[in-house]
Design a protein around this motif. Structure first.
Motif, PDB file in Angstrom:
ATOM      1  N   GLU A 178       0.353   9.802  -5.005  1.00  0.00           N
ATOM      2  CA  GLU A 178       1.483   8.909  -4.759  1.00  0.00           C
ATOM      3  C   GLU A 178       1.773   8.112  -6.037  1.00  0.00           C
ATOM      4  OE1 GLU A 178      -2.244   6.771  -3.310  1.00  0.00           O
ATOM      5  OE2 GLU A 178      -1.427   8.800  -3.449  1.00  0.00           O
ATOM      6  N   ASP A 179       3.053   7.834  -6.277  1.00  0.00           N
ATOM      7  CA  ASP A 179       3.488   7.196  -7.516  1.00  0.00           C
ATOM      8  C   ASP A 179       3.372   5.675  -7.399  1.00  0.00           C
ATOM      9  OD1 ASP A 179       4.796   6.331  -9.831  1.00  0.00           O
ATOM     10  OD2 ASP A 179       6.146   8.051  -9.823  1.00  0.00           O
ATOM     11  N   TRP A 180       2.561   5.076  -8.303  1.00  0.00           N
ATOM     12  CA  TRP A 180       2.348   3.626  -8.329  1.00  0.00           C
ATOM     13  C   TRP A 180       3.014   2.976  -9.537  1.00  0.00           C
ATOM     14  CZ3 TRP A 180       0.136   0.529  -4.708  1.00  0.00           C
ATOM     15  CH2 TRP A 180      -0.540   1.167  -3.663  1.00  0.00           C
ATOM     16  N   THR A 181       3.886   3.724 -10.235  1.00  0.00           N
ATOM     17  CA  THR A 181       4.484   3.210 -11.458  1.00  0.00           C
ATOM     18  C   THR A 181       5.289   1.938 -11.211  1.00  0.00           C
ATOM     19  OG1 THR A 181       4.657   5.503 -12.225  1.00  0.00           O
ATOM     20  CG2 THR A 181       5.888   3.838 -13.460  1.00  0.00           C
ATOM     21  N   GLY A 182       5.945   1.859 -10.059  1.00  0.00           N
ATOM     22  CA  GLY A 182       6.758   0.687  -9.747  1.00  0.00           C
ATOM     23  C   GLY A 182       5.954  -0.597  -9.652  1.00  0.00           C
ATOM     24  N   SER A 183       4.641  -0.489  -9.436  1.00  0.00           N
ATOM     25  CA  SER A 183       3.791  -1.672  -9.335  1.00  0.00           C
ATOM     26  C   SER A 183       3.123  -2.023 -10.669  1.00  0.00           C
ATOM     27  CB  SER A 183       2.698  -1.435  -8.273  1.00  0.00           C
ATOM     28  OG  SER A 183       3.271  -1.157  -7.012  1.00  0.00           O
ATOM     29  N   SER A 184       3.463  -1.288 -11.728  1.00  0.00           N
ATOM     30  CA  SER A 184       2.840  -1.510 -13.030  1.00  0.00           C
ATOM     31  C   SER A 184       3.795  -2.232 -13.976  1.00  0.00           C
ATOM     32  CB  SER A 184       2.420  -0.174 -13.644  1.00  0.00           C
ATOM     33  OG  SER A 184       3.557   0.632 -13.909  1.00  0.00           O
ATOM     34  N   ASP A 185       3.250  -2.668 -15.108  1.00  0.00           N
ATOM     35  CA  ASP A 185       4.025  -3.385 -16.121  1.00  0.00           C
ATOM     36  C   ASP A 185       3.745  -2.716 -17.476  1.00  0.00           C
ATOM     37  OD1 ASP A 185       5.545  -5.190 -17.512  1.00  0.00           O
ATOM     38  OD2 ASP A 185       4.004  -6.749 -17.547  1.00  0.00           O
TER      39      ASP A 185
END
Length: 311
Positions: A178-185
């Motif tokens: 699952e893609d967690w990129t949206g929760s990263s900075d």
């Protein structure tokens, strides 16, 4: 070459191009790809009509858009070149139809539009070509902040990848992809060489952490170049502890031991009660058997033996 000479050269090119249009044709590859730190080739060749067969080159010039001075110039039998640039064929001469430009050590600054101008004794022509430069990003590395984290404590994962061009992207994936990129900075830095450094932080919330996270670096075209995986410990070490002081049991272990002692005491007590009841039932049966024997006359013998004992 001074400014006056450059002006005369340009005027001459325009004049010959108009007079002898179509006799000489410069064919350049529209787009060329170069790898940072490697050799690059800007592919160009000359085609002539039957009228211009056997044409002799008087001038060949390679210029880059934004730079006044030619990078490579053949004029009046002499070749003038800036460091790092040359004809692709080392043995090039004024009858060689291959006028490709060779770049020894490609840098980000080499990216751009180039113009090749050719003048012969039978005609002249000009053509443009583009060089795009790419650099592969390094294999990502992942560190945790703090250094020791677990699924129960949470923390931050930091992924770094350097030395790439153009600007890329770091993306995060969980153990189920699952893609967690949206929760990263993500942070991007440009170095003096024009290459990019990518850094991305992913915060892991306490109590909602998966056991594995993957950091992948993608180039500007969306293609994945490389990845790295970080496994988050579950908080248990080989001694059965979960992050407490070395050599000391944690609260969880203490609770388990206490519960085991209580359960063990209950089991022992229950066994004692069962054994007591079984013994009481056995004694009761023996008494009833003795009384039954007394009723059948056995009691008289017992009385006699008792009297004899008294005597």
């Amino acid at each position: 070459m001074n400014m006056a000479s450059i002006g005369i050269f340009i005027f001459t090119v325009i004049y010959i191009t108009v007079v002898n249009a179509g006799l000489v044709d410069v064919k350049c590859k529209t787009e060329n790809m170069g790898q940072y730190g490697q050799q690059s080739l800007l592919d160009c060749a000359i085609e002539t009509s039957q009228e211009a067969t056997g044409a002799v080159f008087r001038t060949v010039s390679w210029k880059k858009e934004g730079i006044d001075e030619p990078l490579l110039l053949f004029h009046k039998g002499e070749t003038i070149k800036q460091p790092g640039y040359s004809f692709a064929e080392p043995s090039w001469n004024n009858r060689n139809m291959n006028v490709s430009l060779h770049i020894t050590n490609t840098t980000v600054e080499d990216q751009g539009v180039y113009t090749c101008t050719v003048m012969t004794d039978s005609g002249s022509d000009t053509s443009k070509t583009t060089l795009k430069v790419t650099a592969k990003y390094s294999k990502p590395t992942i560190i945790s902040e703090p250094e020791k984290i677990s699924q129960s404590t949470g923390g931050t994962l930091v992924c770094n990848s350097v030395g790439g061009y153009p600007k890329g992207q770091i993306r995060w994936f969980g153990e189920l992809n699952e893609d967690w990129t949206g929760s990263s900075d993500m942070e991007v830095k440009e170095t003096k060489s024009g290459l990019f450094e990518l850094s991305s932080k992913l915060t892991l919330l306490r109590g909602s952490t998966y056991s594995k996270y993957t950091c992948a670096v993608f180039n500007t075209s969306g293609g994945k170049e490389d990845e790295a995986t970080f496994e988050v410990p579950d908080g248990q070490d080989t001694s059965g502890h979960s992050g407490g002081e070395p050599g000391k049991p944690t609260v969880q272990v203490t609770t388990i031991v206490a519960a085991s002692l209580v359960i063990g005491s209950l089991i022992v007590g229950l066994l004692g009660v069962i054994l007591y009841k079984m013994r009481s039932r056995r004694d009761h049966r023996e008494v009833r058997a003795f009384e039954s024997d007394a009723e059948e006359g056995g009691g008289r013998e017992v009385d006699k033996e008792y009297q004899d004992t008294l005597a």
